[in-house]
Design a protein around this motif. Structure first.
Motif, PDB file in Angstrom:
ATOM      1  N   ILE A  47      18.233  28.227  38.525  1.00 34.92           N
ATOM      2  CA  ILE A  47      19.434  28.990  38.855  1.00 34.92           C
ATOM      3  C   ILE A  47      19.019  30.100  39.812  1.00 34.92           C
ATOM      4  CG2 ILE A  47      21.312  30.416  37.975  1.00 34.92           C
ATOM      5  CD1 ILE A  47      21.429  27.495  37.061  1.00 34.92           C
ATOM      6  N   THR A  48      19.699  30.208  40.940  1.00 30.25           N
ATOM      7  CA  THR A  48      19.328  31.195  41.945  1.00 30.25           C
ATOM      8  C   THR A  48      20.329  32.343  41.982  1.00 30.25           C
ATOM      9  OG1 THR A  48      20.434  29.859  43.647  1.00 30.25           O
ATOM     10  CG2 THR A  48      18.063  29.534  43.352  1.00 30.25           C
ATOM     11  N   TYR A  49      19.917  33.441  42.610  1.00 28.57           N
ATOM     12  CA  TYR A  49      20.694  34.676  42.525  1.00 28.57           C
ATOM     13  C   TYR A  49      22.126  34.590  43.060  1.00 28.57           C
ATOM     14  CZ  TYR A  49      19.717  35.677  47.467  1.00 28.57           C
ATOM     15  OH  TYR A  49      19.661  35.614  48.824  1.00 28.57           O
ATOM     16  N   PRO A  50      22.444  33.766  44.104  1.00 32.43           N
ATOM     17  CA  PRO A  50      23.853  33.699  44.495  1.00 32.43           C
ATOM     18  C   PRO A  50      24.749  33.150  43.382  1.00 32.43           C
ATOM     19  CG  PRO A  50      22.445  32.897  46.264  1.00 32.43           C
ATOM     20  CD  PRO A  50      21.587  33.005  45.041  1.00 32.43           C
ATOM     21  N   ASP A  51      24.215  32.191  42.595  1.00 33.76           N
ATOM     22  CA  ASP A  51      24.963  31.707  41.433  1.00 33.76           C
ATOM     23  C   ASP A  51      25.163  32.830  40.427  1.00 33.76           C
ATOM     24  OD1 ASP A  51      24.930  28.338  41.198  1.00 33.76           O
ATOM     25  OD2 ASP A  51      23.561  29.232  42.644  1.00 33.76           O
ATOM     26  N   VAL A  52      24.107  33.595  40.189  1.00 29.77           N
ATOM     27  CA  VAL A  52      24.188  34.714  39.249  1.00 29.77           C
ATOM     28  C   VAL A  52      25.301  35.675  39.658  1.00 29.77           C
ATOM     29  CG1 VAL A  52      22.973  36.783  38.436  1.00 29.77           C
ATOM     30  CG2 VAL A  52      21.768  34.582  38.553  1.00 29.77           C
ATOM     31  N   CYS A  53      25.338  36.018  40.937  1.00 32.03           N
ATOM     32  CA  CYS A  53      26.328  36.979  41.424  1.00 32.03           C
ATOM     33  C   CYS A  53      27.744  36.441  41.288  1.00 32.03           C
ATOM     34  CB  CYS A  53      26.027  37.337  42.875  1.00 32.03           C
ATOM     35  SG  CYS A  53      24.452  38.198  43.087  1.00 32.03           S
ATOM     36  N   THR A  54      27.916  35.145  41.531  1.00 36.85           N
ATOM     37  CA  THR A  54      29.239  34.532  41.414  1.00 36.85           C
ATOM     38  C   THR A  54      29.636  34.386  39.951  1.00 36.85           C
ATOM     39  OG1 THR A  54      28.594  33.251  43.381  1.00 36.85           O
ATOM     40  CG2 THR A  54      30.678  32.689  42.343  1.00 36.85           C
ATOM     41  N   TRP A  55      28.691  33.999  39.125  1.00 39.24           N
ATOM     42  CA  TRP A  55      28.905  33.869  37.679  1.00 39.24           C
ATOM     43  C   TRP A  55      29.354  35.213  37.104  1.00 39.24           C
ATOM     44  CZ3 TRP A  55      24.854  29.914  35.814  1.00 39.24           C
ATOM     45  CH2 TRP A  55      25.307  29.222  34.676  1.00 39.24           C
ATOM     46  N   LEU A  56      28.629  36.250  37.473  1.00 39.67           N
ATOM     47  CA  LEU A  56      28.951  37.591  37.004  1.00 39.67           C
ATOM     48  C   LEU A  56      30.349  37.996  37.466  1.00 39.67           C
ATOM     49  CD1 LEU A  56      27.598  39.881  35.395  1.00 39.67           C
ATOM     50  CD2 LEU A  56      26.715  40.775  37.560  1.00 39.67           C
ATOM     51  N   GLY A  57      30.635  37.753  38.753  1.00 39.85           N
ATOM     52  CA  GLY A  57      31.949  38.085  39.279  1.00 39.85           C
ATOM     53  C   GLY A  57      33.060  37.322  38.588  1.00 39.85           C
ATOM     54  N   GLY A  58      32.803  36.059  38.272  1.00 41.94           N
ATOM     55  CA  GLY A  58      33.800  35.258  37.578  1.00 41.94           C
ATOM     56  C   GLY A  58      34.108  35.793  36.191  1.00 41.94           C
ATOM     57  N   MET A  59      33.070  36.218  35.479  1.00 39.84           N
ATOM     58  CA  MET A  59      33.291  36.775  34.139  1.00 39.84           C
ATOM     59  C   MET A  59      34.000  38.127  34.213  1.00 39.84           C
ATOM     60  SD  MET A  59      29.970  35.639  31.880  1.00 39.84           S
ATOM     61  CE  MET A  59      28.718  36.245  33.009  1.00 39.84           C
ATOM     62  N   TRP A  60      33.623  38.951  35.195  1.00 40.71           N
ATOM     63  CA  TRP A  60      34.328  40.219  35.392  1.00 40.71           C
ATOM     64  C   TRP A  60      35.810  39.965  35.641  1.00 40.71           C
ATOM     65  CZ3 TRP A  60      30.642  42.942  39.433  1.00 40.71           C
ATOM     66  CH2 TRP A  60      29.504  43.425  38.762  1.00 40.71           C
TER      67      TRP A  60
END
Length: 375
Positions: free
Chosen positions: A66-79
């Motif tokens: 899992i790479t950081y752009p996924d992390v950022c999108t995942w986080l944004g989706g949960m927010w």
């Protein structure tokens, strides 16, 4: 006759004020451009897309982690799911994560680099919502190892660690989201001040070392160009720290000073259509969406928290958001996103970066903006 004239004048004043207020209105939007509509489209797109390879959702070979752009999108989706109180949507983001505990455990990134350790932000957000210990344990593993010097550390890494900084410190502006995000999340999850104190101290180091007199940042001390998305990581990193940093933190004023200086500079370089450029202060550079989204997020957050003048920066943020919505195609993909970019002290390196469609480097901050507008 006099009453009619007074009524006309009154209506003129009222409608004139309303028209003027719309310039910095962050609540009302044209059809199809509201944060709830855009956020839902981008969140759904992410959930229907396989894991990316550093933001590329159509890689030639499958990702190995899992790479950081996924992390950022995942986080944004949960927010976004949380701010819209959409538990069903949040549960789908959690459902995407749970295979990482068993069948997809091989995709967990090694905690050995700023771009990998930010992964901990996602399980920590899941913990904040669900209170499940497994999420806290996994998230803190990434937050803590960012400050745990490995045995094979290089001399420069040892020097940073000896001064209380992360051994992963590089003095690249990207770091000021990658390091500070996971530490801020750990603070939110535990209430332990050491995490937010670390993030704030790290941020001040970067501000002191690489913020330019004009308020912007070079990509690094070795690459003397104010790359758009790189500056975006810095802008968002400061906004996120300031959102949760206790008022009595000794570094708060210094970070706020750096934030205000940067926001004023960005205001100067925003184009009339609301966009910012790939190299912010280069009028020949192309207009780029991921950096624009990050700057817009930082300004929305500043206006909402009262750090920035509502009329001035609310107008800039509104223009930024409306401009970004024009770059979303029929497949719910943001266009004109700069590809992943390494350090080079060469203008052409930044000017000639590929313009990607649907790359998560752009999808993520678009979700952040939608969330910030709804907070």
């Amino acid at each position: 006759m006099k009453k009619s004239l007074l009524l006309v004048l009154l209506l003129f004043v009222v409608f004139g004020l309303n028209a003027k207020s719309k310039e910095y209105d962050l609540k009302h939007w044209p059809n199809g451009k509201s944060p709830i509509e855009i956020g839902t489209r981008i969140a759904e797109k992410f959930l229907k897309t396989a894991h990316s390879k550093y933001g590329n959702t159509h890689p030639a070979t499958p990702p190995t982690q899992i790479t950081y752009p996924d992390v950022c999108t995942w986080l944004g989706g949960m927010w976004f799911a949380e701010v819209t109180q959409n538990d069903a949507l949040f549960n789908r983001f959690e459902g995407r994560f749970t295979p990482l505990f068993d069948g997809e455990a091989n995709l967990l990134p090694k905690p050995n680099h700023v771009d990998n350790n930010v992964f901990g932000s996602v399980p920590l957000e899941l913990y904040l919502k669900t209170k499940q210990q497994k999420y806290l344990d996994l998230g803190l593993k990434y937050a803590d190892t960012q400050w745990t010097l490995p045995e094979d550390a290089k001399s420069e890494q040892k020097d940073f660690a000896s001064q209380g900084y992360s051994w992963q410190t590089r003095i690249w502006i990207d770091d000021m989201f990658m390091i500070t995000a996971v530490q801020a999340q750990a603070y939110r999850a535990t209430g332990d001040l050491k995490y937010i104190d670390r993030a704030a101290k790290e941020m001040v180091l970067y501000l002191d070392k690489i913020q330019l007199a004009n308020g912007l940042f070079y990509h690094s001390p070795d690459a003397h160009f104010s790359w758009g998305r790189g500056n975006g990581w810095m802008a968002v990193g400061m906004a996120e720290i300031l959102r949760i940093l206790p008022n009595d933190n000794p570094n708060r004023n210094r970070i706020m000073e750096g934030y205000h200086k940067m926001m004023a500079a960005l205001l100067k370089y925003q184009e009339t259509d609301g966009m910012w450029r790939q190299i912010i202060d280069d009028p020949e550079a192309w207009k780029e969406t991921s950096g624009t989204a990050m700057f817009t997020y930082a300004m929305i957050t500043g206006v909402k928290n009262g750090w920035l003048d509502q009329k001035t920066y609310g107008t800039a943020a509104r223009n930024g958001w409306l401009a970004l919505t024009n770059y979303i195609n029929a497949n719910d993909e943001l266009t004109e996103v700069c590809e992943g970019t390494n350090i080079q002290n060469d203008r052409n390196h930044y000017m000639q970066r590929k313009r990607i469609v649907g790359d998560l480097h752009g999808q993520a901050p678009l979700l952040w903006c939608a969330t910030a507008l709804l907070r």
